[in-house]
Design an enzyme around this catalytic site. Structure first.
Site, PDB file in Angstrom:
ATOM      1  CE  LYS A  29      -1.331   2.500   3.386  1.00 22.06           C
ATOM      2  NZ  LYS A  29      -1.264   3.892   2.844  1.00 22.06           N
ATOM      3  CD  GLU A  68      13.189   3.568   8.687  1.00 24.68           C
ATOM      4  OE1 GLU A  68      13.272   4.476   9.559  1.00 24.68           O
ATOM      5  OE2 GLU A  68      13.053   3.798   7.486  1.00 24.68           O
ATOM      6  CD  GLU A  92      11.756  12.356  12.154  1.00 23.76           C
ATOM      7  OE1 GLU A  92      12.438  11.774  11.295  1.00 23.76           O
ATOM      8  OE2 GLU A  92      10.740  11.849  12.685  1.00 23.76           O
ATOM      9  CB  CYS A 129      13.932   8.210   8.428  1.00 27.86           C
ATOM     10  SG  CYS A 129      14.768   6.995   7.375  1.00 27.86           S
TER      11      CYS A 129
END
Length: 474
Positions: A171, A244, A375, A278
């Site tokens: 997806k 992750e 972040e 990331c």
């Protein structure tokens, strides 16, 4: 181009347009560039059923044939790189050059995964018995990659999952579904029907997948907050999970670096893909002996970088991918302004169409500031002074995240010694963001569960099975 015709889901080896569709925007213009099928629960059920039906045959296929299929899919991506890069730029925002690197990298990742093998460990071979441990596929895998590298990070999952003998329902993000759907069209005749199914949909589709009893594993890449929800919804059926998740990667710059030679690499460590990586440098600790010259050099270099529509020649940084992430980055910048922090560059809104945020560098904000602790996932970088190595290592590790980090210095032994003290899944010395299909990549702490890449990542798509055979007496 007729988008309704060109972008369809892949279910059981057939292209399907679905009963409903949703629009996909170009983040540089906010214009609709196409539409994708909006999968229903029934579509998901049918995709899982197709994967379940295909599983026994695919698991029984010799691994050499599975490897050949991965190589063929990788070659298909590379052969269509020109068209795919333009499509990827249109939906994700990154410049054409970066989009082409992603497409080629996705092909390379599939082909690289084909070099891996499933090990067999002989535990005992005695007069009494023979015991070995082998690795068998899990079954049907649900894969949910993010929008920042939609093709490449999807292949992080497709390659090892299919190599191990699993089948998959993939997806893509609703912000970037088109290039992945096009990939499905390119490879549908390479694989047996049902081995790889690709369905697109809105925000409801991901939770449907993570809670669906038809999956044996969910592999998710995205934010830590969403990862927690995925793990929670997977728990009732004890699905395997690989997560992750987010990072707040620290770069530590030692005083012996050559500022002129390292400034460009340090800049792109933070701002490549508009900071939407990331493992991008999210906070940069610079030794006080070189803080001022490095600060000035970073600002000077940043002023030479062209920000704009990724389809325009010379663009080096595109827009933020979507409105929600744009709002988050703007909010962090506003918080820094409200707190009175010093802006070396950027900080002001750009009144143009698209989700553009100027390159922003903040001068030595406090350690407990949001821009240091959170972040940002955008083009905003705090520079932070340090003068003590024990202190800077402690500060780099004082976070719930542990995905990546980097240390920069001419004295490689000293830099390596510092790198080994960083509590992150990957730490680079004098570079950053280098990943390989043959090396494990994953996070510590709240940055994830499990790994992708390498033998360790391949084994995440298997169950260990030990076979013990008692030998007959002579």
């Amino acid at each position: 181009m007729n988008f309704d015709r060109d972008y369809a889901m892949l279910i059981g080896g057939r292209l399907e347009h679905g009963s409903a569709r949703f629009n996909v925007l170009n983040p540089a213009t906010e214009n609709v560039i196409g539409s994708a099928p909006n999968a229903t629960r029934n579509d998901l059920d049918r995709a899982i059923d197709a994967a379940r039906e295909a599983f026994p045959g695919w698991a029984a296929t010799p691994i050499a044939a599975r490897k050949a299929a991965l190589v063929a899919m990788g070659q298909a991506l590379m052969a269509h790189a020109d068209g795919l890069k333009r499509l990827l730029t249109a939906e994700q925002g990154k410049p054409h050059a970066d989009a082409e690197m992603e497409v080629m990298g996705a092909g390379y990742w599939l082909m690289g995964a084909a070099h891996l093998d499933l090990p067999v460990t002989v535990n005992e071979d005695s007069a009494e018995r023979y015991s070995e441990t082998r690795h068998v596929p899990l079954g049907v895998v649900g894969a949910i990659p993010p929008w920042n590298f939609p093709l490449l990070l999807a292949m992080f999952k497709v390659g090892p999952a299919l190599l191990a003998g699993n089948t998959m329902v993939l997806k893509p993000s609703p912000f970037t579904p088109l290039s992945t759907l096009k990939f499905g069209e390119l490879v549908k005749d390479i694989l047996p029907p049902g081995v790889l199914n690709i369905i697109s949909g809105g925000d409801a589709l991901g939770p449907w997948m993570s809670s669906h009893k038809g999956f044996d594993k969910i592999s998710f890449t995205g934010s830590t907050a969403t990862g927690r929800r995925v793990m929670e919804s997977a728990a009732p059926t004890l699905k395997r999970v690989t997560l992750e998740l987010g990072g707040n990667d620290a770069a530590i710059v030692m005083p012996d670096v050559d500022v002129e030679n390292v400034v460009e690499e340090l800049f792109w460590a933070a701002f490549r893909n508009n900071g939407q990586i990331c493992v991008a440098t999210k906070r940069m600790y610079v030794h006080e002996d070189i803080y001022e010259p490095l600060k000035d050099a970073l600002v000077a270099y940043a002023k030479t970088v062209k920000v704009g529509d990724g389809s325009e020649q010379g663009t080096q940084i595109g827009p933020i991918n979507n409105e929600a992430q744009y709002a988050r980055v703007v909010d962090l910048i506003q918080d820094a302004k409200d707190k009175g922090y010093t802006f070396l560059l950027g900080g002001d809104a750009v009144d143009v169409p698209g989700y553009f945020v100027p390159i922003t560098i903040i001068d030595n904000p406090p350690e407990d500031s949001r821009i240091v602790q959170e972040e940002q996932f955008g083009p905003v970088l705090p520079l932070i002074r340090f003068d003590d190595y024990d202190d800077v290592v402690a500060r780099a590790n004082a976070t719930e995240y542990g995905l990546g980090g980097s240390v920069w210095g001419k004295d490689e032994d000293k830099a390596l010694a510092i790198a080994q003290r960083i509590a992150s899944g990957t730490v680079w010395v004098n570079e950053t963001q280098h990943l390989s299909p043959t090396a494990a990549f994953g996070g510590m702490k709240q940055s994830g569960v499990g790994v992708e890449g390498g033998l360790e990542g391949l084994l995440e798509y298997t169950n260990a099975q030990t076979i013990v055979r008692k030998k007959q007496p002579a």
